[in-house]
Design an enzyme around this catalytic site. Structure first.
Site, mmCIF file in Angstrom:
data_model
loop_
_atom_site.group_PDB
_atom_site.id
_atom_site.type_symbol
_atom_site.label_atom_id
_atom_site.label_comp_id
_atom_site.label_asym_id
_atom_site.label_seq_id
_atom_site.Cartn_x
_atom_site.Cartn_y
_atom_site.Cartn_z
ATOM 1 N N GLU A 132 0.817 -1.200 0.000
ATOM 2 C CA GLU A 132 0.000 0.000 0.000
ATOM 3 C C GLU A 132 0.851 1.250 0.000
ATOM 4 O O GLU A 132 1.986 1.242 0.496
ATOM 5 C CB GLU A 132 -0.821 0.058 1.280
ATOM 6 C CG GLU A 132 -1.981 -0.855 1.263
ATOM 7 C CD GLU A 132 -2.688 -0.817 2.603
ATOM 8 O OE1 GLU A 132 -3.677 -1.527 2.725
ATOM 9 O OE2 GLU A 132 -2.245 -0.075 3.496
ATOM 10 N N CYS A 145 3.180 8.320 2.009
ATOM 11 C CA CYS A 145 3.675 7.296 2.925
ATOM 12 C C CYS A 145 4.018 6.063 2.076
ATOM 13 O O CYS A 145 3.148 5.461 1.460
ATOM 14 C CB CYS A 145 2.565 7.007 3.931
ATOM 15 S SG CYS A 145 2.974 5.722 5.092
ATOM 16 N N CYS A 152 6.704 -7.566 6.874
ATOM 17 C CA CYS A 152 7.834 -7.118 7.698
ATOM 18 C C CYS A 152 8.322 -8.313 8.504
ATOM 19 O O CYS A 152 7.512 -9.095 8.990
ATOM 20 C CB CYS A 152 7.380 -5.989 8.632
ATOM 21 S SG CYS A 152 8.716 -5.273 9.615
ATOM 22 N N CYS A 156 6.165 -6.246 15.756
ATOM 23 C CA CYS A 156 5.689 -5.318 16.776
ATOM 24 C C CYS A 156 4.233 -5.684 17.093
ATOM 25 O O CYS A 156 3.440 -5.908 16.175
ATOM 26 C CB CYS A 156 5.806 -3.883 16.283
ATOM 27 S SG CYS A 156 7.512 -3.479 15.853
ATOM 28 N N CYS A 159 1.188 -3.791 15.521
ATOM 29 C CA CYS A 159 1.251 -3.442 14.092
ATOM 30 C C CYS A 159 0.711 -4.578 13.233
ATOM 31 O O CYS A 159 1.133 -5.726 13.365
ATOM 32 C CB CYS A 159 2.691 -3.119 13.697
ATOM 33 S SG CYS A 159 2.885 -2.863 11.920
ATOM 34 N N CYS A 391 -16.198 9.047 14.323
ATOM 35 C CA CYS A 391 -15.810 7.710 13.898
ATOM 36 C C CYS A 391 -17.042 6.810 13.801
ATOM 37 O O CYS A 391 -17.843 6.750 14.714
ATOM 38 C CB CYS A 391 -14.823 7.121 14.891
ATOM 39 S SG CYS A 391 -14.144 5.589 14.326
HETATM 40 N N1 SAH Z 1 8.955 -0.270 10.216
HETATM 41 C C1 SAH Z 1 9.109 1.117 10.412
HETATM 42 C C2 SAH Z 1 8.267 1.990 9.501
HETATM 43 C C3 SAH Z 1 6.840 1.555 9.231
HETATM 44 S S1 SAH Z 1 5.672 1.728 10.504
HETATM 45 C C4 SAH Z 1 8.871 1.463 11.869
HETATM 46 O O1 SAH Z 1 8.380 0.613 12.606
HETATM 47 O O2 SAH Z 1 9.200 2.574 12.265
HETATM 48 C C5 SAH Z 1 5.405 3.485 10.653
HETATM 49 C C6 SAH Z 1 4.910 3.897 12.034
HETATM 50 O O3 SAH Z 1 3.569 3.426 12.260
HETATM 51 C C7 SAH Z 1 5.758 3.330 13.151
HETATM 52 O O4 SAH Z 1 6.020 4.297 14.137
HETATM 53 C C8 SAH Z 1 4.869 2.234 13.688
HETATM 54 O O5 SAH Z 1 5.212 1.908 14.989
HETATM 55 C C9 SAH Z 1 3.504 2.868 13.551
HETATM 56 N N2 SAH Z 1 2.378 1.923 13.607
HETATM 57 C C10 SAH Z 1 2.353 0.638 13.223
HETATM 58 N N3 SAH Z 1 1.128 0.115 13.441
HETATM 59 C C11 SAH Z 1 0.361 1.098 13.952
HETATM 60 C C12 SAH Z 1 -0.995 1.182 14.372
HETATM 61 N N4 SAH Z 1 -1.797 0.135 14.278
HETATM 62 N N5 SAH Z 1 -1.461 2.360 14.836
HETATM 63 C C13 SAH Z 1 -0.642 3.441 14.905
HETATM 64 N N6 SAH Z 1 0.634 3.438 14.521
HETATM 65 C C14 SAH Z 1 1.151 2.272 14.062
HETATM 66 FE FE1 SF4 Z 2 7.555 -3.846 11.050
HETATM 67 FE FE2 SF4 Z 2 7.229 -3.087 13.585
HETATM 68 FE FE3 SF4 Z 2 7.412 -1.235 11.668
HETATM 69 FE FE4 SF4 Z 2 5.232 -2.822 11.854
HETATM 70 S S1 SF4 Z 2 5.912 -1.274 13.326
HETATM 71 S S2 SF4 Z 2 6.333 -2.277 9.983
HETATM 72 S S3 SF4 Z 2 6.164 -4.755 12.528
HETATM 73 S S4 SF4 Z 2 9.008 -2.683 12.307
#
Ligand code: SAH
Ligand code: SF4
Length: 416
Positions: A132, A145, A152, A156, A159, A391
């Site tokens: 995306e 973005c 990935c 996390c 995520c 929302c």
């Molecule tokens: N992998 C990288 C970049 C992609 S994620 C990273 O983790 O930094 C981009 C941002 O979105 C990161 O700060 C991540 O922690 C955050 N993120 C991921 N899932 C999310 C969610 N469900 N709600 C809010 N922020 C989220």
């Molecule tokens: Fe990968 Fe974590 Fe970033 Fe999600 S927040 S894209 S799992 S590094």
């Protein structure tokens, strides 16, 4: 971090209003010839050499191609009227100017746009992959973005991307290709018919003015491709988005942080999300390898760091998990001495996620502590409360990006 698209056939540009439905998978035909999109100048010169362009002409030809590709957004060699007919034919016989295939597009009421892109599988016969790319417009900027990987490898716990099994690195062409697709769909090229619609930036001559590497994937685990792509994007004779307007977000791949500063020179965002190792180990499991103190040391040494070039620390607001006012105070103490910005991101829930977004009042209290410590207004989403309140009401058949999702995206895009 966004939810899957529901979507119709992509009509030809210029941008339609409304939304586009997802094309069936069986229709996907992987490209037969390599695309020139995303090649460095040196790689482009080599490609030209391969089809017989004499060495003495290559630099000039590269410059011409660069202009057609990255200033005018040419999609066929025929458009390149300053290039001889013979060379255009030779190029066409061996290469394309293809971008990733857009299989779905959504346009939200506030101007946010989301594209689902289909990419070839790694091996012949393998199913195509999907990533995306999201466009977040504000009055004075438009932030794209961009994804760096399919899925990935990290997991996390908050995520959605981390739950995807399939992972492959994107190529530089696929990374630059996302910017090309966005500019195609927005008519954001020299001489193109510009998109019209709600929410698009009204100042400046660019719809895509900023890039955040915050889509799917961990950019520092696909370092070379991300570096090569961003150097193409920042090239002043082409797309020319300044390195100060390109932000790479990492979950904390410490060894590659210094490389990002030295070899790319872009702005850095760090997904901190917790102030104690114990909690961060759970939220961002990479913390077990590179704990908070090690990560912050790498940040202190980030090449080019200064008050004018701060690191953005991202902090996702998880109700009852990391959002106490003590956490806010500890965050301020932890970052003392690092030229920093703090970006509070309202959690965007996904089906099956075990967290909730902090209450808006709590986000405001948390944000106030940070503000009083001297950080500029950390949640720059004044409409956030309204969006959260609305929302569920905003959602309609043509409104698939949820209000929460757009709020989270907007917060993420606020990097300068
Ligand atoms: N992998 C990288 C970049 C992609 S994620 C990273 O983790 O930094 C981009 C941002 O979105 C990161 O700060 C991540 O922690 C955050 N993120 C991921 N899932 C999310 C969610 N469900 N709600 C809010 N922020 C989220
Ligand atoms: Fe990968 Fe974590 Fe970033 Fe999600 S927040 S894209 S799992 S590094």
């Amino acid at each position: 971090m966004t939810e899957p698209l529901h979507t119709a056939d992509i009509p030809a540009s210029p941008m339609p209003a409304g939304f586009v439905e997802k094309a069936p998978l069986e229709r996907y035909v992987p490209p037969a010839k390599p695309s020139l999109v995303g090649l460095s100048r040196a790689a482009l010169a080599e490609a030209l050499g391969g089809i017989g362009v004499p060495a003495a002409q290559r630099k000039m030809r590269v410059q011409q191609l660069w202009h057609w590709l990255y200033v005018r957004g040419a999609r066929s060699f025929d458009e390149m009227t300053s290039v001889s007919k013979e060379l255009r034919a030779a190029l066409d016989a061996h290469f394309t100017l293809a971008r990733p295939e857009v299989v779905a597009e959504q346009v939200s009421v506030d101007g946010t746009r989301k594209w689902l892109l289909r990419l070839p599988g790694e091996h012949p016969g393998e199913n195509p992959h999907e990533v995306e790319c999201v466009y977040i417009p504000e009055a004075d900027r438009g932030t794209l973005c961009v994804s760096s990987q399919v899925g990935c490898t990290l997991t996390c716990s908050f995520c959605h991307t981390g739950t995807q099994r399939l992972v492959r690195n994107l190529t530089p062409g696929e990374i630059v290709g996302q910017i090309m697709v966005a500019r195609d769909r927005l008519g954001d090229w020299l001489g193109a018919e510009r998109a019209k619609g709600e929410g698009l930036p009204t100042t400046g001559d660019r719809f895509v003015s900023n890039i955040v590497m915050m889509g799917m994937g961990e950019p520092l685990y696909n370092f070379e491709a991300v570096r090569d792509a961003l150097l193409v994007v920042a090239d002043g004779d082409g797309i020319a988005i300044s390195k100060r307007r390109i932000t790479l977000s990492t979950s904390g791949v410490v060894p590659n942080i210094a490389r990002a500063g030295a070899e790319i020179g872009c702005m850095l965002a760090v997904s901190l999300h917790a102030v104690r190792d114990e909690l961060r180990n759970e939220l961002v499991p990479l913390n077990r390898k590179y704990p908070i103190a090690t990560l912050l040391d790498a940040c202190r040494n980030y090449p080019g760091l200064s008050n004018a070039r701060r690191i953005t620390f991202e902090y996702v607001m998880l109700k009852g998990v990391n959002d106490s006012l003590d956490d806010a105070k500890a965050l301020v103490r932890l970052l003392k001495g690092i030229p920093a910005k703090i970006n509070l991101i309202p959690f965007n829930p996904w089906p099956g996620s075990k967290y909730e977004c902090s209450d808006w009042d709590r986000i405001e209290q948390f944000s106030e502590i940070i503000f009083n410590a001297g950080y500029a207004s950390p949640v720059r989403t004044p409409r956030g409360r309204d969006i959260l309140a609305a929302c569920g009401q905003l959602k309609s058949a043509t409104e698939k990006l949820t209000a929460r999702e757009r709020l989270a995206l907007r917060a993420m895009a606020m990097t300068d």
